[in-house]
Design a protein around this motif. Structure first.
Motif, PDB file in Angstrom:
ATOM      1  N   TRP A  22      16.254 -35.246  -3.452  1.00  0.00           N
ATOM      2  CA  TRP A  22      15.502 -34.061  -3.000  1.00  0.00           C
ATOM      3  C   TRP A  22      16.013 -32.807  -3.714  1.00  0.00           C
ATOM      4  O   TRP A  22      15.707 -31.688  -3.302  1.00  0.00           O
ATOM      5  CB  TRP A  22      15.666 -33.891  -1.481  1.00  0.00           C
ATOM      6  N   LYS A  23      16.808 -33.026  -4.757  1.00  0.00           N
ATOM      7  CA  LYS A  23      17.523 -31.904  -5.374  1.00  0.00           C
ATOM      8  C   LYS A  23      16.603 -30.783  -5.836  1.00  0.00           C
ATOM      9  O   LYS A  23      16.745 -29.640  -5.390  1.00  0.00           O
ATOM     10  CB  LYS A  23      18.368 -32.429  -6.544  1.00  0.00           C
ATOM     11  N   VAL A  24      15.676 -31.076  -6.723  1.00  0.00           N
ATOM     12  CA  VAL A  24      14.841 -30.012  -7.300  1.00  0.00           C
ATOM     13  C   VAL A  24      13.905 -29.384  -6.243  1.00  0.00           C
ATOM     14  O   VAL A  24      13.834 -28.162  -6.147  1.00  0.00           O
ATOM     15  CB  VAL A  24      14.082 -30.512  -8.547  1.00  0.00           C
ATOM     16  N   PRO A  25      13.211 -30.203  -5.417  1.00  0.00           N
ATOM     17  CA  PRO A  25      12.394 -29.576  -4.377  1.00  0.00           C
ATOM     18  C   PRO A  25      13.202 -28.636  -3.469  1.00  0.00           C
ATOM     19  O   PRO A  25      12.725 -27.570  -3.084  1.00  0.00           O
ATOM     20  CB  PRO A  25      11.859 -30.775  -3.579  1.00  0.00           C
ATOM     21  N   HIS A  26      14.435 -29.017  -3.159  1.00  0.00           N
ATOM     22  CA  HIS A  26      15.269 -28.166  -2.304  1.00  0.00           C
ATOM     23  C   HIS A  26      15.573 -26.836  -3.004  1.00  0.00           C
ATOM     24  O   HIS A  26      15.496 -25.772  -2.385  1.00  0.00           O
ATOM     25  CB  HIS A  26      16.569 -28.905  -1.953  1.00  0.00           C
ATOM     26  N   ILE A  27      15.885 -26.902  -4.268  1.00  0.00           N
ATOM     27  CA  ILE A  27      16.169 -25.655  -5.004  1.00  0.00           C
ATOM     28  C   ILE A  27      14.912 -24.788  -5.046  1.00  0.00           C
ATOM     29  O   ILE A  27      14.960 -23.586  -4.778  1.00  0.00           O
ATOM     30  CB  ILE A  27      16.677 -25.948  -6.439  1.00  0.00           C
ATOM     31  N   ILE A  28      13.776 -25.407  -5.356  1.00  0.00           N
ATOM     32  CA  ILE A  28      12.527 -24.634  -5.460  1.00  0.00           C
ATOM     33  C   ILE A  28      12.233 -23.940  -4.128  1.00  0.00           C
ATOM     34  O   ILE A  28      11.950 -22.741  -4.082  1.00  0.00           O
ATOM     35  CB  ILE A  28      11.339 -25.553  -5.859  1.00  0.00           C
ATOM     36  N   GLU A  29      12.350 -24.701  -3.047  1.00  0.00           N
ATOM     37  CA  GLU A  29      11.935 -24.136  -1.754  1.00  0.00           C
ATOM     38  C   GLU A  29      12.987 -23.242  -1.119  1.00  0.00           C
ATOM     39  O   GLU A  29      12.743 -22.668  -0.061  1.00  0.00           O
ATOM     40  CB  GLU A  29      11.485 -25.267  -0.807  1.00  0.00           C
ATOM     41  N   THR A  30      14.140 -23.111  -1.751  1.00  0.00           N
ATOM     42  CA  THR A  30      15.104 -22.116  -1.261  1.00  0.00           C
ATOM     43  C   THR A  30      15.224 -20.974  -2.271  1.00  0.00           C
ATOM     44  O   THR A  30      16.190 -20.230  -2.275  1.00  0.00           O
ATOM     45  CB  THR A  30      16.498 -22.744  -1.003  1.00  0.00           C
ATOM     46  N   SER A  31      14.217 -20.880  -3.140  1.00  0.00           N
ATOM     47  CA  SER A  31      14.239 -19.810  -4.150  1.00  0.00           C
ATOM     48  C   SER A  31      12.973 -18.952  -4.088  1.00  0.00           C
ATOM     49  O   SER A  31      12.599 -18.338  -5.072  1.00  0.00           O
ATOM     50  CB  SER A  31      14.376 -20.409  -5.555  1.00  0.00           C
ATOM     51  N   GLY A  32      12.274 -18.972  -2.960  1.00  0.00           N
ATOM     52  CA  GLY A  32      11.093 -18.120  -2.833  1.00  0.00           C
ATOM     53  C   GLY A  32       9.797 -18.808  -3.243  1.00  0.00           C
ATOM     54  O   GLY A  32       8.910 -18.179  -3.815  1.00  0.00           O
ATOM     55  N   ALA A  33       9.687 -20.093  -2.985  1.00  0.00           N
ATOM     56  CA  ALA A  33       8.447 -20.801  -3.311  1.00  0.00           C
ATOM     57  C   ALA A  33       8.199 -21.914  -2.309  1.00  0.00           C
ATOM     58  O   ALA A  33       9.113 -22.344  -1.603  1.00  0.00           O
ATOM     59  CB  ALA A  33       8.524 -21.382  -4.719  1.00  0.00           C
ATOM     60  N   VAL A  34       6.960 -22.364  -2.278  1.00  0.00           N
ATOM     61  CA  VAL A  34       6.628 -23.537  -1.475  1.00  0.00           C
ATOM     62  C   VAL A  34       5.904 -24.507  -2.406  1.00  0.00           C
ATOM     63  O   VAL A  34       5.095 -24.092  -3.245  1.00  0.00           O
ATOM     64  CB  VAL A  34       5.775 -23.153  -0.239  1.00  0.00           C
ATOM     65  N   ILE A  35       6.242 -25.781  -2.297  1.00  0.00           N
ATOM     66  CA  ILE A  35       5.574 -26.795  -3.127  1.00  0.00           C
ATOM     67  C   ILE A  35       4.307 -27.216  -2.390  1.00  0.00           C
ATOM     68  O   ILE A  35       4.360 -27.581  -1.208  1.00  0.00           O
ATOM     69  CB  ILE A  35       6.504 -27.994  -3.379  1.00  0.00           C
ATOM     70  N   VAL A  36       3.176 -27.176  -3.083  1.00  0.00           N
ATOM     71  CA  VAL A  36       1.901 -27.498  -2.421  1.00  0.00           C
ATOM     72  C   VAL A  36       1.353 -28.863  -2.824  1.00  0.00           C
ATOM     73  O   VAL A  36       0.433 -29.378  -2.187  1.00  0.00           O
ATOM     74  CB  VAL A  36       0.844 -26.390  -2.659  1.00  0.00           C
TER      75      VAL A  36
END
Ligand code: BJ8
Length: 422
Positions: free
Chosen positions: A290-304
């Motif tokens: 879950w590494k990259v999704p976790h970084i993305i979603e704790t950096s001001g974004a949501v994965i859609v």
């Protein structure tokens, strides 16, 4: 519990190595998942599944086996689950999303190989996964060279049936693939001792389609802004889809969707004002990667959306339910699976068009393309993805990573810079 330990031991699981693995999972899960704000209540079931990851589901597999049933493991979304089920078997996706048994794996594989391949070999050689140890057979495929050659070696440790996956989509490729699906049906009949009938095949086509439709329903809801559910939670559901009981899972996803529909109606969700909407695309992300999704979603974004095999590629098309003869249904199955946009196809224009379409449909601000290290198909195809997206005015960031945590800081810096630029 003590009962689980006994069960794992009887499966031949190395308990010490297993303890080490289980020592890492819960803290990671707590940190990545349970820390999220405003999670839908319906995630409770999926949290439970993870908390019982080597418990309840393994008990179910053992009960199935005790009644003479077979368990078949797969590493690729090309393996038609419908066929396994129609023969009375259970199909489980084996995850290989963590570095495990590396020393053992490197005794039989080169050091510089895709972490996913190294992981599945490591899992088997270190006997740490009760799913793997429950399998009567593993189904391999000739998608990439790494997997294709590694399955020859894996066959030394567990029976492997390899399906030849065509790398183009011409009529003659379809004919080959169709015959592979046919042979697979025969192999499943032989393994289980059960005949596949038109009735059992149609039933399993409908069941697996039901699972796909539930996932598609979830996916559709994420087109809304604010997004009603995080990408991490969605990915988790898409990962669990690979091994959970089909009917129970389908019911739980549909129940969650009802909750999300209410969220959409109320205009509530997990996306904060100013959060960027991102699509991730690339190599599959297996549990617990879950590494990259976790970084993305704790950096001001949501994965859609996930243009991944642990994502849309797994459920975006259904098998035709017209029924008919066994041969006609085998045809329908072969057709559905040949539409999977794996980077093993050459050229792979269909995937490029799909990513552009997804970016529009999901109103994405950008695409993050993530490849595992040493994965030639995706690392090279990233060039085509980048080119196509740029031509269409869609911002894209390409990343290469593995299962280690060493590059976390560097990935965060690059992802933050990308999101700021949007
Ligand atoms: S349909 S993506 S699940 S093959 S990451 S092992 S490609 S070197 S996983 Fe895949 Fe099926 Fe295609 Fe999907 Fe090879 Fe690349 Fe490793 Fe990969």
């Amino acid at each position: 519990s003590a009962d689980y330990r006994k069960m794992w031991e009887s499966l031949g699981v190395d308990l010490e190595a297993h303890d080490r693995l289980m020592g890492v999972l819960p803290p990671t899960y707590g940190n990545v998942y349970l820390s999220q704000e405003n999670r839908p209540a319906g995630m409770e079931y999926f949290d439970f599944v993870i908390s019982e990851v080597h418990g309840q589901r393994i008990v179910e597999l053992q009960e199935h086996k005790a009644g003479g049933g077979k368990v078949v493991g797969a590493f690729c979304v090309f393996v038609p689950e419908e066929v396994v089920r129609a023969a009375g078997g259970i199909c489980v996706g084996l995850c290989s999303g963590v570095e495990i048994g590396r020393t053992q794996a490197e005794k039989v594989l080169p050091r510089s190989i895709c972490p996913l391949i190294k992981s599945f070999m490591g899992f088997k050689l270190s006997r740490v996964c009760p799913y793997f140890e429950s399998c009567d057979m593993v189904v391999g495929e000739t998608t990439c060279d790494g997997k294709k050659k590694a399955f020859e070696i894996l066959n030394d440790y567990i029976p492997v049936h390899v399906m030849e996956i065509p790398q183009m989509r011409r009529d003659k490729d379809f004919a080959l693939w169709r015959s592979e699906v046919r042979d697979f049906a025969l192999a499943m009949e032989e393994l289980t001792g059960n005949k596949i009938t038109p009735e059992s095949l149609l039933r399993s086509i409908k069941e697996v389609n039901g699972k796909r439709r539930a996932l598609l329903r979830l996916s559709e809801l994420r087109k809304n802004s604010p997004a009603p559910i995080s990408g991490k939670d969605s990915l988790l559901i898409e990962q669990i889809a690979m091994y959970d009981d089909v009917e129970r899972f389908t019911a739980q996803v549909n129940e969650l969707c009802e909750e999300l529909e209410t969220r959409v109606k109320e205009g509530s969700g997990v996306q904060k004002p100013g959060d960027m909407r991102i699509i991730v695309s690339g190599t599959p992300m297996a549990v617990p990667n879950w590494k990259v999704p976790h970084i993305i979603e704790t950096s001001g974004a949501v994965i859609v959306a996930e243009e991944l095999c642990t994502g849309l590629r797994y459920f975006e098309n259904t098998v035709a339910e017209d029924g008919g003869s066994l041969e006609q249904m085998i045809d329908a199955i072969a057709r559905r699976y040949l539409e999977i946009n794996c980077a093993c196809f050459s050229p792979n224009r269909q995937r490029m068009e799909r990513i552009v379409q997804l970016a529009r449909d999901y109103r994405a601000d950008g695409v993050i393309h993530v490849s595992l290290a040493f994965c030639d198909p995706y690392l090279i195809e990233a060039n085509r993805v980048e080119k196509t997206l740029k031509e269409n005015g869609i911002p894209v960031l390409t990343l290469e990573t593995d299962y280690g945590q060493e590059d976390t800081g560097q990935l965060k810096t690059r992802i933050e810079a990308f999101l700021e630029m949007l």
